[in-house]
Design an enzyme around this catalytic site. Structure first.
Site, PDB file in Angstrom:
ATOM      1  N   LEU A 138      37.797  57.433   6.156  1.00 56.03           N
ATOM      2  CA  LEU A 138      38.946  56.932   6.907  1.00 56.03           C
ATOM      3  C   LEU A 138      38.587  55.491   7.265  1.00 56.03           C
ATOM      4  O   LEU A 138      37.430  55.197   7.549  1.00 56.03           O
ATOM      5  CB  LEU A 138      39.148  57.734   8.193  1.00 56.03           C
ATOM      6  CG  LEU A 138      39.679  59.161   8.070  1.00 56.03           C
ATOM      7  CD1 LEU A 138      39.714  59.833   9.444  1.00 56.03           C
ATOM      8  CD2 LEU A 138      41.082  59.171   7.461  1.00 56.03           C
ATOM      9  N   ASP A 139      39.588  54.612   7.293  1.00 58.39           N
ATOM     10  CA  ASP A 139      39.316  53.234   7.702  1.00 58.39           C
ATOM     11  C   ASP A 139      38.718  53.244   9.094  1.00 58.39           C
ATOM     12  O   ASP A 139      38.997  54.141   9.894  1.00 58.39           O
ATOM     13  CB  ASP A 139      40.625  52.435   7.798  1.00 58.39           C
ATOM     14  CG  ASP A 139      41.392  52.441   6.505  1.00 58.39           C
ATOM     15  OD1 ASP A 139      40.760  52.527   5.446  1.00 58.39           O
ATOM     16  OD2 ASP A 139      42.635  52.364   6.586  1.00 58.39           O
ATOM     17  N   SER A 140      37.981  52.208   9.398  1.00 60.11           N
ATOM     18  CA  SER A 140      37.391  52.108  10.736  1.00 60.11           C
ATOM     19  C   SER A 140      38.480  52.168  11.818  1.00 60.11           C
ATOM     20  O   SER A 140      38.313  52.814  12.847  1.00 60.11           O
ATOM     21  CB  SER A 140      36.592  50.810  10.790  1.00 60.11           C
ATOM     22  OG  SER A 140      36.512  50.360  12.081  1.00 60.11           O
TER      23      SER A 140
END
Ligand code: URA
Length: 239
Positions: free
Chosen positions: A101-103
């Site tokens: 997942l993106d940060s």
């Protein structure tokens, strides 16, 4: 006899793809000899396999479901020393996230030390559905959301049809909450899909992965998957 990269992945060191890189980089020894040939077969019971000089041992497979908070990196280490998802889980096992997942995205992330299992779930041909809740700028019309249901052109190709649901709009703030279900995993896909219809994402959370939800967990909390959940995920991936 098994292929060397499979044996390394099964030992929980990394995914099979990364194991291939380790071999090619000359970091793997079999019975004391460096092996860089990907097809090499070994006998798990009699051959000594070392990665970076450390003998591999077959770890018990473990499976975790984490509610990733925003701002944490989906990786096992960060060269800038920022916090990563494996910092949030107390375990002796060498776990890694299944996909990412993106940060700046929060939500459901699976972690394991079982490289075979991770490969299975991440393979593009398996269509595990993931549901995201997005807070977007502006209030998307039905027509706009329909575009996502048909598939939309992004710079790396057309997306597969998505399921969409308009949850609510806030006319005063000019924002809306929408739900999107996709089964692909292109980089920043949900953000790019919503941006492409003119509704940039302010906040994004993954609520569901297949049949798994975040029920009972707060951000930063995690639990082990139950054996029947692991089994069901395997079945989902292969059917
Ligand atoms: N889509 C995104 O844009 N970001 C994620 O983290 C996951 C899916």
């Amino acid at each position: 006899m098994e292929r060397l990269q499979k044996v390394i992945a099964q030992a929980g060191i990394t995914s099979r793809r990364k194991a291939e890189t380790l071999i090619e980089e000359g970091r793997v020894r079999v019975n004391g000899k460096t092996v860089t040939e990907l097809g090499t077969k070994v006998d798990v019971h009699t051959d000594d396999v070392e990665v970076d000089g450390v003998p591999i041992s077959k770890e018990e497979p473990v499976y975790y479901l984490l509610y990733k908070p925003q701002g944490i990196i989906s990786s096992v280490e960060d060269h800038l020393g920022r916090k990563v998802v494996t910092d949030l889980i107390e375990t002796e096992s060498r776990i890694f996230p299944i996909g990412r997942l993106d940060s700046d995205t929060s939500g459901l992330l699976l972690l394991t030390n079982d490289g075979e299992f991770a490969n299975l779930l991440m393979h593009p041909k398996y269509r595990i559905h993931k549901t995201y809740i997005a807070k977007v700028q502006g209030i998307p019309s039905r027509q706009k959301l329909k575009q996502l249901e048909k598939g939309i052109h992004l710079e790396d190709g057309k997306t597969a049809p998505a399921r969409t649901k308009f949850i609510k709009g806030n006319n005063q703030k000019g924002t809306a909450i929408v739900e999107l279900t996709i089964h692909e995993g292109k980089n920043r896909q949900v953000r790019r899909m919503l941006e492409a219809i003119g509704h940039p994402v302010d906040k994004l959370k993954r609520e569901q992965y297949g049949f798994l939800t975040l029920k009972g967990l707060n951000a930063g909390e995690y639990r082990e998957l139950k054996p029947h959940e692991v089994k069901k995920l395997r079945e989902l991936a292969v059917t």
